[in-house]
Enzyme design. Structure first.
Site, PDB file in Angstrom:
ATOM      1  N   ASP A  99       0.848  -1.193   0.000  1.00 51.94           N
ATOM      2  CA  ASP A  99       0.000   0.000   0.000  1.00 51.94           C
ATOM      3  C   ASP A  99       0.882   1.241   0.000  1.00 51.94           C
ATOM      4  OD1 ASP A  99      -1.997   1.848   0.248  1.00 51.94           O
ATOM      5  OD2 ASP A  99      -2.861   1.028   2.087  1.00 51.94           O
ATOM      6  N   HIS A 145      -0.551   4.130  -0.135  1.00 54.43           N
ATOM      7  CA  HIS A 145      -1.398   4.991   0.705  1.00 54.43           C
ATOM      8  C   HIS A 145      -1.476   6.419   0.184  1.00 54.43           C
ATOM      9  CE1 HIS A 145      -3.140   5.803   4.864  1.00 54.43           C
ATOM     10  NE2 HIS A 145      -3.595   4.599   4.571  1.00 54.43           N
ATOM     11  N   GLU A 152      -1.205  -0.755  -4.059  1.00 50.75           N
ATOM     12  CA  GLU A 152      -2.454  -0.044  -3.803  1.00 50.75           C
ATOM     13  C   GLU A 152      -2.224   1.471  -3.705  1.00 50.75           C
ATOM     14  OE1 GLU A 152      -5.489   0.243  -0.002  1.00 50.75           O
ATOM     15  OE2 GLU A 152      -4.755  -1.722  -0.626  1.00 50.75           O
ATOM     16  N   GLU A 199     -10.299   3.068  -2.545  1.00 55.27           N
ATOM     17  CA  GLU A 199     -10.842   3.308  -1.214  1.00 55.27           C
ATOM     18  C   GLU A 199     -11.346   4.735  -1.048  1.00 55.27           C
ATOM     19  OE1 GLU A 199      -7.651   3.983   2.064  1.00 55.27           O
ATOM     20  OE2 GLU A 199      -6.725   2.661   0.587  1.00 55.27           O
ATOM     21  N   ASP A 205     -14.968   0.701  -1.059  1.00 61.06           N
ATOM     22  CA  ASP A 205     -15.188   0.440   0.362  1.00 61.06           C
ATOM     23  C   ASP A 205     -16.687   0.404   0.602  1.00 61.06           C
ATOM     24  OD1 ASP A 205     -15.598   0.962   3.236  1.00 61.06           O
ATOM     25  OD2 ASP A 205     -13.416   1.221   3.290  1.00 61.06           O
ATOM     26  N   HIS A 214     -12.101  -2.765  -0.145  1.00 65.15           N
ATOM     27  CA  HIS A 214     -11.330  -2.162   0.943  1.00 65.15           C
ATOM     28  C   HIS A 214     -12.131  -2.300   2.229  1.00 65.15           C
ATOM     29  CE1 HIS A 214     -10.012   1.518   3.268  1.00 65.15           C
ATOM     30  NE2 HIS A 214      -8.838   1.059   2.890  1.00 65.15           N
TER      31      HIS A 214
END
Length: 381
Positions: free
Chosen positions: A183, A185, A209, A235, A257, A284
């Site tokens: 990730d 992020h 990700e 996400e 998500d 997610h």
């Protein structure tokens, strides 16, 4: 049947639960939350309740349309998350009324069990290899970790090398029969993302990700052309319209998500849209048991679902965890890296209402960290 009440419960570690009551005693549960903005979403649910009280809960699609589009200002994380939790609860009610799990109402199961992955190593990854080995010992065959801590727009060779070495240590610890996803992020710039992707490619991550923040989604197509590592994102995308550009741009994995992107109704549509582009689904879910159950209901009805995130043991879950609010925790037992198909009515879980009420008496005020670089400038968390 009519909706008679909506109650929200702000519970540790950072979750918001919703209980929807009906005049026939059937209760549905949802999880509407934006992490760090639970009070704001709680207020949005309260506003939407004005429309829902007295309505027939079975008209899920009509309610989704009105709640999402009935206001002149629409979209965004707060409204979409409020609608998501309500949508989950309405599907829970409908499944309970008919005595079947939600995935039966979505066309029936396409699989008998769903692969799951767990988090390792925290926000600023340390001891990642040790954590990874522990996850394998506890029955997981896949895990996800952050690639870096705080990151500047241009990074030193040392920082890039150390990030790759951390992932390399995990790969060595888990072997080639298990998987690790990375990730980013949204912490890194496109330039640093390209450097990291080049260094990580020999380690064969399952996917990378959110390599850039959603505002730079137009960069995903170029990043995808730069690497053979599958690119995942979603996400912080809240509708099928938000996903349209990234799906057409060549991402490999869509990650809506279920507590942010309009709930079961919208995420089911996102899954079908992703299938049209040959994109896999991996919802997610670093959240609670209701969000996880809702995600699994979509997974079991979606041919392109490949793996499901679970927050069990995640570093955020201090003092409370996924299983703490369930009457029967065995529904989330993991065997060989898989969870068996949920067969109970509705979302397939039974919430421990007394535990929820007790926990809500100490309502959390969780906020995500605000990071700064060594020079004092803002850094993406």
């Amino acid at each position: 049947m009519k909706i008679t009440g909506l109650q929200t419960y702000q519970v540790p570690p950072r979750w918001l639960f919703l209980r929807v009551e009906t005049d026939e005693g059937v209760v549905g549960w949802g999880e509407p939350v934006v992490e760090g903005r639970a009070e704001t979403v709680r207020a949005a649910v309260d506003e939407l309740a004005d429309y829902l009280i007295g309505q027939d809960p079975s008209r899920i699609e009509d309610h989704w349309q009105v709640l999402s589009k009935g206001g002149f200002y629409r979209g965004g994380p707060v409204l979409s998350s409020a609608v998501a939790g309500i949508d989950q609860a309405l599907w829970d009610i409908k499944g309970k009324v008919h005595g079947v799990p939600v995935h039966d109402l979505l066309g029936g199961p396409v699989r008998d069990r769903m692969r799951v992955y767990s988090w390792i190593a925290g926000d600023e990854p340390t001891a990642a290899a040790e954590h990874a080995a522990q996850r394998v010992d506890s029955g997981f065959t896949a895990m996800k970790m952050n690639a870096t801590g705080r990151t500047r727009g241009l990074e030193s060779h040392r920082e890039i090398r150390e990030a790759a070495e951390r992932v390399g240590a995990v790969r060595e610890a888990i072997g080639t029969d298990n998987d690790v996803a990375i990730d980013f992020h949204g912490r890194v710039s496109p330039a640093v993302a390209r450097q990291l992707l080049r260094e990580l490619e020999p380690l064969h991550p399952m996917f990378v990700e959110e390599p850039v923040v959603p505002e730079l989604s137009f960069e995903l197509a170029r990043l995808g052309e730069f690497t053979t590592i599958p690119i995942a994102t979603g996400e912080r995308l809240y509708s099928r319209w938000d996903f349209r550009e990234v799906l057409a741009g060549g991402v490999a994995v869509a990650q809506p998500d279920l507590s942010h992107a309009g709930g079961i109704s919208e995420c089911r549509r996102i899954a079908s849209l992703a299938e049209m582009y040959g994109v896999s689904l991996a919802p997610h879910c670093p959240l609670g048991p209701i969000a996880l159950a809702a995600s699994l209901q979509v997974d079991f009805a979606s041919p392109n679902a490949v793996i499901q995130e679970t927050s069990l043991g995640i570093h955020y879950n201090k003092g409370s965890d996924v299983l703490d609010y369930l009457v029967d925790t065995s529904v989330f037992d993991y065997t060989g890296g898989f969870v068996e198909r949920l067969t109970g009515p509705g979302l397939g879980i039974e919430i421990d209402e007394q535990a929820v009420r007790r926990a809500s008496e100490q309502a959390h005020r969780w906020r995500n960290p605000v990071w700064r670089n060594a020079d004092g400038s803002f850094a993406e968390w």
